[in-house]
Design an enzyme around this catalytic site. Structure first.
Site, PDB file in Angstrom:
ATOM      1  N   LYS A 111       0.818  -1.217   0.000  1.00 23.55           N
ATOM      2  CA  LYS A 111       0.000   0.000   0.000  1.00 23.55           C
ATOM      3  C   LYS A 111       0.846   1.259   0.000  1.00 23.55           C
ATOM      4  O   LYS A 111       0.478   2.245  -0.642  1.00 23.55           O
ATOM      5  CB  LYS A 111      -0.971  -0.026   1.175  1.00 23.55           C
ATOM      6  CG  LYS A 111      -2.072  -1.063   0.926  1.00 23.55           C
ATOM      7  CD  LYS A 111      -3.320  -0.819   1.713  1.00 23.55           C
ATOM      8  CE  LYS A 111      -4.401  -1.819   1.288  1.00 23.55           C
ATOM      9  NZ  LYS A 111      -4.997  -2.501   2.437  1.00 23.55           N
ATOM     10  N   LYS A 173       1.063 -19.537  31.405  1.00 24.41           N
ATOM     11  CA  LYS A 173       0.975 -18.141  31.772  1.00 24.41           C
ATOM     12  C   LYS A 173       0.897 -17.929  33.274  1.00 24.41           C
ATOM     13  O   LYS A 173       0.668 -18.844  34.056  1.00 24.41           O
ATOM     14  CB  LYS A 173      -0.220 -17.508  31.077  1.00 24.41           C
ATOM     15  CG  LYS A 173      -1.567 -17.916  31.587  1.00 24.41           C
ATOM     16  CD  LYS A 173      -2.618 -17.076  30.888  1.00 24.41           C
ATOM     17  CE  LYS A 173      -3.719 -16.679  31.838  1.00 24.41           C
ATOM     18  NZ  LYS A 173      -4.394 -15.461  31.514  1.00 24.41           N
ATOM     19  N   LYS A 176      -3.689 -15.976  38.680  1.00 23.38           N
ATOM     20  CA  LYS A 176      -4.075 -16.188  40.069  1.00 23.38           C
ATOM     21  C   LYS A 176      -4.470 -17.631  40.276  1.00 23.38           C
ATOM     22  O   LYS A 176      -4.067 -18.277  41.239  1.00 23.38           O
ATOM     23  CB  LYS A 176      -5.256 -15.287  40.436  1.00 23.38           C
ATOM     24  CG  LYS A 176      -4.898 -13.812  40.468  1.00 23.38           C
ATOM     25  CD  LYS A 176      -5.952 -13.032  41.252  1.00 23.38           C
ATOM     26  CE  LYS A 176      -5.693 -11.536  41.220  1.00 23.38           C
ATOM     27  NZ  LYS A 176      -6.239 -10.882  40.006  1.00 23.38           N
TER      28      LYS A 176
END
Ligand code: TRP
Length: 257
Positions: A111, A173, A176
């Site tokens: 582009k 990951k 908690k």
């Protein structure tokens, strides 16, 4: 049922490429899947910044969608700019998209070659907006032409990056519920103890080898908190098989603190 999402930019009348490349698939898919088809009017502003025919172009695409057999009774058909959560998600995803990877995108390079007089930031972050389009629905099927393949790949990267701050127990990951988190309220002693107990391995056995996940995770955390020369230092040590994980973890704990 799988969720399908796709869209076409509102830059004028649909052509045969849109029809055979996209719309015939949309019509086929709409009965077997939960389908969302939209008109990418924000995306069209990256190449067609004039407001005069903006609304007319949206109406053109919409009427041609319907004429081709897309059925608003079974598929959700909408205009991108009618959903404010899309630009909101786009903003958040932008913080996870890096200049280097955006500049290397084939569609961007094409582009800017075509419109050197208007290399706008929207063109650069085009794949990020496209990722927001997809992720907002958690779509698992995205029918697009071959030229859009790289943009899809990038959407995958942004989503993974967004979801993943690695934990210290070697895999996956930090969370908690995973019980492996470094908390913002942790005091220095707790923090150091947690970091020093992070899982490692016996060390690289050959120069320039790919680190296993637990080690890669430590490097990911370093990328978040440490200075570039510190990261470079430990990467080089790793590459020459001279890494001492204890030193690395000490440094990491200091930088996190
Ligand atoms: N970039 C696509 C094209 O030019 C249009 C598009 C924008 C899109 N957002 C999307 C396609 C999300 C699929 C999913 O054809």
């Amino acid at each position: 049922m799988e969720t399908v999402l796709s869209g076409i930019r509102s830059t004028g009348n649909l052509h045969l490429g849109n029809y055979f490349g996209a719309v015939t698939n949309f019509v086929k898919m709409q009965h077997e899947n939960k389908c969302f088809f939209f008109i990418a009017d924000y995306h069209s502003l990256t190449t067609h910044p004039t407001p005069e025919n903006l609304h007319a172009n949206v109406r053109k695409v919409l009427s041609e969608y319907l004429a081709c057999g897309m059925d608003p009774e079974v598929a959700t058909i909408y205009i991108q700019s009618d959903v404010p959560e899309i630009p909101e998600l786009y903003l958040l995803l932008n913080m996870n998209a890096y200049l280097g990877e955006l500049e290397r995108t084939t569609t961007f390079k094409e582009k800017i070659r075509k419109q050197p007089e208007n290399v706008n930031a929207g063109l650069l972050t085009y794949p990020v907006l496209m990722a927001a389009d997809i992720i907002i629905h958690k779509a698992n099927k995205v029918p697009v032409g071959k030229d859009q393949e790289q943009n899809l790949e990038m959407a995958r990267h942004f989503a993974r990056r967004f979801n993943k701050v690695p934990g210290l127990d070697g895999t996956g990951k930090m969370g908690k519920s995973e019980g492996n988190g470094l908390y913002l309220v942790d005091d220095e002693k707790t923090l150091r103890k947690k970091v020093m107990s992070a899982v490692t391995d016996a060390g690289p056995t050959a120069p320039n080898s790919e680190p296993a996940e637990p080690i890669a995770n430590l490097f990911s955390l370093m990328e978040l908190v440490s200075a570039p020369d510190t990261i470079q230092f430990f990467k080089e040590k790793y590459a020459n098989c001279e890494i001492r994980y204890g030193d690395m973890k000490k440094q990491l704990a200091t930088d996190i603190w």
